[in-house]
Design a protein around this motif. Structure first.
Motif, PDB file in Angstrom:
ATOM      1  N   UNK A   1       0.780  -0.829  -0.081  1.00 17.19           N
ATOM      2  CA  UNK A   1       0.437  -0.170   0.189  1.00 17.19           C
ATOM      3  C   UNK A   1       0.740   1.452  -0.325  1.00 17.19           C
ATOM      4  N   UNK A   2       2.079   1.374   0.317  1.00 19.70           N
ATOM      5  CA  UNK A   2       2.957   2.131   0.376  1.00 19.70           C
ATOM      6  C   UNK A   2       3.155   2.808  -1.141  1.00 19.70           C
ATOM      7  N   UNK A   3       4.018   1.584  -1.848  1.00 15.55           N
ATOM      8  CA  UNK A   3       4.073   2.210  -3.489  1.00 15.55           C
ATOM      9  C   UNK A   3       2.884   1.282  -4.221  1.00 15.55           C
TER      10      UNK A   3
ATOM     11  N   UNK B   1       6.688 -15.513   4.267  1.00 14.82           N
ATOM     12  CA  UNK B   1       7.423 -16.562   4.050  1.00 14.82           C
ATOM     13  C   UNK B   1       8.208 -16.515   2.955  1.00 14.82           C
ATOM     14  N   UNK B   2       7.195 -16.412   1.626  1.00 16.10           N
ATOM     15  CA  UNK B   2       7.681 -16.912   0.574  1.00 16.10           C
ATOM     16  C   UNK B   2       8.066 -16.314   0.137  1.00 16.10           C
ATOM     17  N   UNK B   3       8.476 -15.031   0.172  1.00 16.65           N
ATOM     18  CA  UNK B   3       8.458 -13.701  -0.257  1.00 16.65           C
ATOM     19  C   UNK B   3      10.549 -12.750   0.360  1.00 16.65           C
TER      20      UNK B   3
ATOM     21  N   UNK C   1       1.936  -4.927  -6.657  1.00 13.89           N
ATOM     22  CA  UNK C   1       1.849  -5.908  -6.232  1.00 13.89           C
ATOM     23  C   UNK C   1       3.338  -6.659  -5.598  1.00 13.89           C
ATOM     24  N   UNK C   2       3.624  -7.375  -5.091  1.00  7.07           N
ATOM     25  CA  UNK C   2       4.222  -7.628  -4.413  1.00  7.07           C
ATOM     26  C   UNK C   2       4.872  -8.862  -3.557  1.00  7.07           C
TER      27      UNK C   2
END
Length: 65
Positions: free
Chosen positions: A3-5, A13-15, A8-9
């Motif tokens: 929400x700051x940028x 745990x996966x990230x 989507x990202x």
């Protein structure tokens, strides 16, 4: 969604696992004091071998007027 940028990202745990993998192999590096990662030459090469096309990006520096 970050929400700051407003982009989507990967999160959770996966990230974290993907980031750890990329950092351990020095495919990306952290930039001190920023939330930005820099893709290394090795990282670009590895991604290319995986079939990922990474467009050339140039760092833009704003100059004070």
């Amino acid at each position: 969604m970050d929400w700051t940028q407003r982009e989507p990202h990967l999160a959770g745990a996966v990230g974290r696992a993907i980031l750890a993998f990329l950092l351990e192999r020095r495919y990306v590096r952290r930039n001190a004091g920023a939330r930005v990662l820099t893709l290394t030459v090795e990282g670009r090469s590895w991604l290319s071998r995986q079939g990922v096309d990474v467009p050339e990006m140039r760092k833009v520096v704003a100059r004070a007027s």
